[in-house]
Write a protein that holds these residues in place. Structure first.
Motif, PDB file in Angstrom:
ATOM      1  N   TYR A 146       0.805  -1.211   0.000  1.00 47.81           N
ATOM      2  CA  TYR A 146       0.000   0.000   0.000  1.00 47.81           C
ATOM      3  C   TYR A 146       0.844   1.270   0.000  1.00 47.81           C
ATOM      4  O   TYR A 146       0.509   2.268   0.633  1.00 47.81           O
ATOM      5  CB  TYR A 146      -1.002  -0.043   1.163  1.00 47.81           C
ATOM      6  N   GLY A 147       1.950   1.193  -0.720  1.00 46.89           N
ATOM      7  CA  GLY A 147       2.696   2.400  -1.058  1.00 46.89           C
ATOM      8  C   GLY A 147       3.522   3.017   0.045  1.00 46.89           C
ATOM      9  O   GLY A 147       3.856   4.185  -0.010  1.00 46.89           O
TER      10      GLY A 147
ATOM     11  N   ARG B 181      -2.965   5.771   6.530  1.00 46.48           N
ATOM     12  CA  ARG B 181      -2.728   4.442   5.978  1.00 46.48           C
ATOM     13  C   ARG B 181      -1.865   3.609   6.927  1.00 46.48           C
ATOM     14  O   ARG B 181      -2.105   2.415   7.104  1.00 46.48           O
ATOM     15  CB  ARG B 181      -2.044   4.564   4.611  1.00 46.48           C
TER      16      ARG B 181
ATOM     17  N   SER C 245      -7.745  14.920   0.901  1.00 40.78           N
ATOM     18  CA  SER C 245      -7.087  13.716   1.436  1.00 40.78           C
ATOM     19  C   SER C 245      -8.141  12.735   1.913  1.00 40.78           C
ATOM     20  O   SER C 245      -7.970  11.524   1.824  1.00 40.78           O
ATOM     21  CB  SER C 245      -6.182  14.055   2.612  1.00 40.78           C
TER      22      SER C 245
ATOM     23  N   ALA D 262      -9.445  10.729  -0.935  1.00 37.28           N
ATOM     24  CA  ALA D 262      -8.423   9.794  -1.388  1.00 37.28           C
ATOM     25  C   ALA D 262      -8.261   8.640  -0.411  1.00 37.28           C
ATOM     26  O   ALA D 262      -8.229   7.475  -0.804  1.00 37.28           O
ATOM     27  CB  ALA D 262      -7.099  10.521  -1.574  1.00 37.28           C
ATOM     28  N   ILE D 263      -8.195   8.970   0.887  1.00 38.36           N
ATOM     29  CA  ILE D 263      -7.928   7.915   1.865  1.00 38.36           C
ATOM     30  C   ILE D 263      -9.136   6.994   2.018  1.00 38.36           C
ATOM     31  O   ILE D 263      -8.991   5.799   2.244  1.00 38.36           O
ATOM     32  CB  ILE D 263      -7.474   8.498   3.227  1.00 38.36           C
TER      33      ILE D 263
ATOM     34  N   ASP E 185     -11.015   6.066  -0.357  1.00 37.06           N
ATOM     35  CA  ASP E 185     -10.831   5.134  -1.468  1.00 37.06           C
ATOM     36  C   ASP E 185      -9.805   4.067  -1.111  1.00 37.06           C
ATOM     37  O   ASP E 185     -10.023   2.868  -1.305  1.00 37.06           O
ATOM     38  CB  ASP E 185     -10.352   5.910  -2.704  1.00 37.06           C
ATOM     39  N   ASP E 186      -8.662   4.536  -0.568  1.00 35.00           N
ATOM     40  CA  ASP E 186      -7.580   3.614  -0.177  1.00 35.00           C
ATOM     41  C   ASP E 186      -8.075   2.580   0.820  1.00 35.00           C
ATOM     42  O   ASP E 186      -7.882   1.380   0.639  1.00 35.00           O
ATOM     43  CB  ASP E 186      -6.436   4.396   0.489  1.00 35.00           C
ATOM     44  N   VAL E 187      -8.706   3.091   1.861  1.00 33.97           N
ATOM     45  CA  VAL E 187      -9.142   2.208   2.943  1.00 33.97           C
ATOM     46  C   VAL E 187     -10.144   1.182   2.416  1.00 33.97           C
ATOM     47  O   VAL E 187     -10.065  -0.005   2.722  1.00 33.97           O
ATOM     48  CB  VAL E 187      -9.771   3.036   4.091  1.00 33.97           C
TER      49      VAL E 187
ATOM     50  N   HIS F 215     -10.395  -0.019  -0.589  1.00 31.35           N
ATOM     51  CA  HIS F 215      -9.673  -1.040  -1.361  1.00 31.35           C
ATOM     52  C   HIS F 215      -8.964  -2.028  -0.462  1.00 31.35           C
ATOM     53  O   HIS F 215      -9.054  -3.238  -0.652  1.00 31.35           O
ATOM     54  CB  HIS F 215      -8.636  -0.376  -2.263  1.00 31.35           C
ATOM     55  N   ILE F 216      -8.250  -1.463   0.517  1.00 30.52           N
ATOM     56  CA  ILE F 216      -7.455  -2.324   1.391  1.00 30.52           C
ATOM     57  C   ILE F 216      -8.366  -3.297   2.137  1.00 30.52           C
ATOM     58  O   ILE F 216      -8.113  -4.499   2.170  1.00 30.52           O
ATOM     59  CB  ILE F 216      -6.627  -1.469   2.391  1.00 30.52           C
TER      60      ILE F 216
ATOM     61  N   THR G 180     -15.900   2.108  -6.431  1.00 35.13           N
ATOM     62  CA  THR G 180     -15.076   2.682  -5.361  1.00 35.13           C
ATOM     63  C   THR G 180     -15.810   3.871  -4.750  1.00 35.13           C
ATOM     64  O   THR G 180     -16.685   4.455  -5.393  1.00 35.13           O
ATOM     65  CB  THR G 180     -13.732   3.179  -5.931  1.00 35.13           C
TER      66      THR G 180
END
Lengths: 262, 247
Positions: free
Chosen positions: B116-117, B136, B163, B166-167, B169-171, B173-174, B222
């Motif tokens: 996760y980058g 993250r 942010s 964006a986060i 979306d990240d969360v 996905h994870i 998403t």
């Protein structure tokens, strides 16, 4: 590096040099005026001494072989009192943090002890422990320990409640919260307390040496004043300021290597 | 579907010198495996209390909770990263405390960070990271103990809007990729609709279930894309109407 940046850096450097120059100039000026006034009889050098007389006094102490003995005695007492005060301070602060009710019960006592001038306890300590080094070290410890406890405990309480919640969500026990969170979080605060306490201990030691009057820089000052030898008194004060500076610098140095700069 | 968590008639009372406050009353919820549920409601209604009880931080006053041997992972309002620890050490904190740190688990955490980058930041300190990256890290710290159900308490509220999008979306996905379930507390209706398939509206104190919405969006993908779905504004309006707004 651009031209402007070079000029900027040079300016900063010049400013720094200028400040240092002024600091030394001020010192020389003060010493010069003092010496001049004593030489010309403007001030009475019997009660106000003079830089050259102070220098001579320190040299004669050195010649008689007692200079470093006195400095060492004071340093030793300060460091011992300092370590004992800090150790006890951390220990009690942890207990207060661990048992909030103990902290609540003791709160008024700490307030009183903190505002009480510890010098008042000097004679009692002297009678209980006798006129010896034990009394001096106990005095240094006593004067520093209350401040240490209060400071460290306050630092412990400043921990972010979210971080404590986090630890608890991982089922951390009190030991783990203490060692993983409270201690590292209070590192800065601990270092500040160290700096504060080294000077506190020095106060305690000098006070103790005044009372016990056997050896050390405090003894030199006390003895000097009793026989009306102002040269010795002021020499003692000068030595003491040098010692205080050295001790403080050592602590600052330890702080620098201990706290990494991110 | 199999329920992995059953809460029945949960009740929580707080005592203060002046009075007794009922924070939560008659709260029941069943969570299916892999389900994302959002709890929305007026601020200060006791939403967070439910999460605190589920994660074991607080005792319930009454009711039953059946966990089915599922582990909870709690993600707090702030990232609460320890500034004196590296990113990797921050993520290993939970395992260390539980005394479960093995080489294998360490590798798992490192793989999560890399995936996760955050691979380049294993040995950096939190102060070097942006707000979104810190979140993250906080998520991976929670995932490190391999929880089955994530409990999130307004996890992005400290971030700016960009942010935040964006986060989330990240969360999303994870969590989908790691096959976790989620109970999220939020006051952001849009966030709730875009991330969760079920939104539960809670009332003012004492906090009880007012209404439940099953969200079904066309082209569910998403969180950011979901906001474009044609049903989105409809749900938004309906939920908005149900929340007790202070006049």
């Amino acid at each position: 590096m651009s031209h402007e940046h070079k000029i900027y850096l040079r300016k900063i450097r010049q400013e720094k040099i200028f400040i240092h120059f002024c600091q030394f100039l001020l010192l020389f000026l003060l010493l010069g005026i003092w010496q001049f006034a004593a030489d010309k009889g403007i001030i009475d050098s019997f009660i106000s001494s003079s830089p050259s007389k102070v220098w001579d006094t320190i040299l004669s102490l050195y010649d008689s072989g007692t200079l470093f003995h006195h400095i060492w005695v004071t340093t030793y007492e300060t460091i011992l009192g300092f370590f004992m005060g800090m150790t006890l301070g951390v220990l009690v602060a942890v207990i207060l943090w661990w048992f909030p009710n103990v902290a609540k019960v003791l709160d008024p006592y700490f307030t009183v002890l903190n505002s009480l001038p510890k010098v008042a306890l000097g004679p009692i300590i002297l009678i209980w422990c006798g006129a010896n080094q034990k009394s001096i070290i106990l005095m240094a410890m006593l004067i520093s320990v209350i401040v240490a406890i209060l400071n460290i405990y306050q630092g412990f309480q400043k921990v972010d409640s979210q971080k404590i919640k986090l630890m608890k969500s991982f089922d951390a026990n009190k030991w783990q919260i203490c060692f993983y969170l409270i201690f590292p979080n209070s590192k800065k605060n601990l270092m500040e307390t160290l700096k504060l306490n080294i000077s506190m201990c020095l106060i305690g030691v000098i006070m103790g040496e005044f009372l016990v009057s056997k050896e050390g820089i405090g003894y030199l000052i006390m003895y000097g004043s009793q026989v009306f030898n102002l040269n010795l008194v002021i020499s003692g004060v000068v030595l003491l300021s040098l010692l205080a500076t050295v001790l403080y610098t050592v602590i600052s140095f330890i702080e620098k290597i201990y706290i990494k700069k991110d | 579907m199999n329920n992995i968590l059953n809460i029945q008639n949960l009740k929580k009372t707080y005592h203060t010198k002046e009075k007794e406050t009922i924070a939560v009353e008659d709260f029941s919820l069943s969570l299916a495996d892999g389900e994302f549920v959002a709890l929305v409601g007026p601020s200060g209604c006791g939403k967070s209390t439910i999460l605190s009880i589920l994660s074991g931080l607080e005792e319930k006053t009454d009711g039953t909770i059946i966990y089915q041997n599922k582990k909870m992972g709690y993600m707090l309002q702030t990232d609460a990263l320890f500034e004196w620890l590296t990113i990797l050490d921050n993520c290993l904190l939970g395992l260390k405390i539980k005394g479960e740190l093995t080489d294998e688990k360490r590798e798992y955490v490192i793989s999560l960070l890399k995936k996760y980058g955050l691979g380049d930041f294993l040995n950096s300190y939190p102060s070097h990271l942006s707000g979104g990256m810190r979140q993250r890290v906080a998520l991976i710290r929670t995932l490190a103990i391999k929880p089955d159900i994530l409990l999130m308490d307004e996890p992005f509220s400290a971030l700016d809007y960009q942010s935040r999008l964006a986060i989330s979306d990240d969360v999303f996905h994870i969590l989908k990729e790691e096959k976790k379930s989620l109970i999220m507390v939020t006051h952001d209706i849009a966030e709730a609709i875009s991330m969760c398939t079920r939104v539960i509206v809670l009332s003012k104190r004492p906090c009880t279930i007012k209404k439940e919405f099953l969200i079904s969006l066309t082209d569910f993908s998403t969180p950011i894309e979901n906001r474009k779905a044609k049903e989105f504004s409809h749900y938004y309006e309906e939920i908005w109407k149900e929340i007790d707004h202070e006049s």
